[in-house]
Write a protein that holds these residues in place. Structure first.
Motif, PDB file in Angstrom:
ATOM      1  N   MET A   1       0.916  -1.134  -0.060  1.00 23.04           N
ATOM      2  CA  MET A   1       0.095  -0.030   0.006  1.00 23.04           C
ATOM      3  C   MET A   1       0.748   1.252   0.001  1.00 23.04           C
ATOM      4  N   ASN A   2       0.748   1.959  -1.107  1.00 23.06           N
ATOM      5  CA  ASN A   2       1.750   3.240  -1.284  1.00 23.06           C
ATOM      6  C   ASN A   2       0.961   4.389  -1.012  1.00 23.06           C
ATOM      7  N   PHE A   3       0.645   4.586   0.524  1.00 28.11           N
ATOM      8  CA  PHE A   3      -0.282   5.922   0.613  1.00 28.11           C
ATOM      9  C   PHE A   3       0.366   6.456   2.118  1.00 28.11           C
ATOM     10  N   LYS A   4       0.806   7.715   2.147  1.00 23.28           N
ATOM     11  CA  LYS A   4       1.291   8.262   3.532  1.00 23.28           C
ATOM     12  C   LYS A   4       0.455   9.229   4.117  1.00 23.28           C
ATOM     13  N   PHE A   5      -0.185   9.225   5.110  1.00 27.14           N
ATOM     14  CA  PHE A   5      -1.008  10.389   5.828  1.00 27.14           C
ATOM     15  C   PHE A   5      -0.363  11.724   5.874  1.00 27.14           C
ATOM     16  N   LYS A   6      -0.948  12.632   5.276  1.00 26.34           N
ATOM     17  CA  LYS A   6      -0.318  13.966   5.075  1.00 26.34           C
ATOM     18  C   LYS A   6      -0.970  14.849   6.293  1.00 26.34           C
ATOM     19  N   LYS A   7      -0.281  15.920   6.493  1.00 30.75           N
ATOM     20  CA  LYS A   7      -0.966  16.911   7.579  1.00 30.75           C
ATOM     21  C   LYS A   7      -1.342  18.224   6.932  1.00 30.75           C
ATOM     22  N   TYR A   8      -1.042  18.421   5.714  1.00 27.06           N
ATOM     23  CA  TYR A   8      -1.578  19.761   4.802  1.00 27.06           C
ATOM     24  C   TYR A   8      -1.374  20.860   5.521  1.00 27.06           C
ATOM     25  N   TRP A   9      -0.367  20.919   6.375  1.00 21.53           N
ATOM     26  CA  TRP A   9      -0.141  22.363   6.884  1.00 21.53           C
ATOM     27  C   TRP A   9      -1.169  22.876   7.517  1.00 21.53           C
ATOM     28  N   THR A  44      -7.552  14.685   8.653  1.00 23.15           N
ATOM     29  CA  THR A  44      -8.093  12.987   8.877  1.00 23.15           C
ATOM     30  C   THR A  44      -9.132  12.838   7.750  1.00 23.15           C
ATOM     31  N   SER A  45     -10.078  13.803   7.643  1.00 24.16           N
ATOM     32  CA  SER A  45     -11.249  13.452   6.605  1.00 24.16           C
ATOM     33  C   SER A  45     -10.556  13.663   5.087  1.00 24.16           C
ATOM     34  N   ARG A  46      -9.662  14.618   4.910  1.00 22.93           N
ATOM     35  CA  ARG A  46      -8.943  14.586   3.633  1.00 22.93           C
ATOM     36  C   ARG A  46      -8.397  13.569   3.251  1.00 22.93           C
ATOM     37  N   ASN A  47      -7.621  13.001   4.066  1.00 24.96           N
ATOM     38  CA  ASN A  47      -6.644  11.611   3.919  1.00 24.96           C
ATOM     39  C   ASN A  47      -7.570  10.535   3.479  1.00 24.96           C
ATOM     40  N   ILE A  48      -8.604  10.481   4.580  1.00 25.18           N
ATOM     41  CA  ILE A  48      -9.537   9.260   4.221  1.00 25.18           C
ATOM     42  C   ILE A  48      -9.948   9.280   2.739  1.00 25.18           C
ATOM     43  N   CYS A  49     -10.656  10.684   2.471  1.00 24.31           N
ATOM     44  CA  CYS A  49     -11.137  10.687   0.929  1.00 24.31           C
ATOM     45  C   CYS A  49     -10.211  10.272  -0.006  1.00 24.31           C
ATOM     46  N   GLU A  50      -8.990  10.862   0.065  1.00 22.42           N
ATOM     47  CA  GLU A  50      -7.921  10.623  -0.895  1.00 22.42           C
ATOM     48  C   GLU A  50      -7.608   9.220  -0.991  1.00 22.42           C
ATOM     49  N   PHE A  51      -7.716   8.506   0.112  1.00 20.52           N
ATOM     50  CA  PHE A  51      -7.322   7.150   0.297  1.00 20.52           C
ATOM     51  C   PHE A  51      -8.761   6.180  -0.431  1.00 20.52           C
TER      52      PHE A  51
END
Ligand SMILES: C[S@@+](CC[C@H](N)C(=O)[O-])C[C@H]1O[C@@H](n2cnc3c(N)ncnc32)[C@H](O)[C@@H]1O
Length: 214
Positions: A1-9, A44-51
């Motif tokens: 799985m090539n996905f890393k949780f981001k903090k998006y500043w 977290t919402s954005r990371n979940i949606c991206e994933f």
């Protein structure tokens, strides 16, 4: 799985370490209809949606509930000071968000804008989960991340309503802050009570995530 949780500043409730653990659980379960109670600034919402977008090619929904600045009327809840005054440890973020663009990251408008790429999949509700949840149609939800109010009453309300809606189907409920912070004890009490009452299986990850799976 090539996905890393981001903090998006922005500001995030989950560190990347814990964000990645949540993503691992989501990868394991591959839900299509996600509910997050306690959206905060939407990281977290954005990371979940991206994933979910990556693994389901757009075929998913995300529902988020937060007070988004409304006071909770639960007397057992204290509003964290970083939400009240939008405090940042990084002075550049303070300069940018508080002084230049004057944006409250825990507002419905800010999170909506931040999740704009997933406008078709995302629905956000502003309000107290103790009131909002019972009036929502959440029957299709197959994965819930419960991280809103941390009092006994609110945690129990959130787990109970979500689980009752998922009953008879395969589903997963992950609650944050099971026992990792000594000052948060109500979450554990509420989870232990409900899991015992309903005879559910409970997996604890490093003392923090409580995973209820059925
Ligand atoms: C710990 S933060 C959530 C962090 C977020 N899940 C993340 O990973 O970044 C808790 C959030 O729950 C919201 N909240 C607290 N009590 C609530 C309630 N009763 N109903 C809805 N939201 C609530 C707060 O406004 C806050 O944004």
């Amino acid at each position: 799985m090539n996905f890393k949780f981001k903090k998006y500043w922005r500001k995030t409730g989950l560190s990347p370490k814990w964000g990645n653990k949540l993503i691992e659980i989501i990868y394991e379960k591959k839900p299509h209809h996600f509910l997050e109670i306690g959206v905060f600034c939407g990281v977290t919402s954005r990371n979940i949606c991206e994933f979910l977008n990556l693994i389901h090619n757009g075929n998913f929904t995300y529902t988020g509930i937060d007070l988004f600045g409304n006071e909770s009327d639960d007397n057992n809840e204290k509003k964290p000071v970083y939400i009240k005054h939008q405090k940042f440890s990084n002075p550049l973020k303070h300069l940018y968000y508080n002084l230049i663009i004057n944006e409250n990251l825990n507002s419905l408008e800010s999170v909506k804008k931040f999740l704009i790429n997933f406008d078709d999949q995302v629905t956000l509700y502003k309000g107290n989960s103790n009131k909002v949840l019972k009036n929502l149609n959440i029957e299709k939800i197959d994965f819930a991340f419960i991280d809103g109010g941390h009092s006994y009453e609110t945690t129990l309300n959130d787990i109970e309503i979500v689980h009752q809606n998922m009953k008879g189907k395969k589903g997963t409920i992950v609650c944050d802050d099971y026992q990792d912070a000594s000052y948060i004890t109500d979450v554990k009490k509420a989870i232990d009570y409900y899991v015992k009452k309903e005879n559910l299986s409970l997996r604890i990850i490093d003392g923090k995530f409580a995973v209820i799976e059925f």
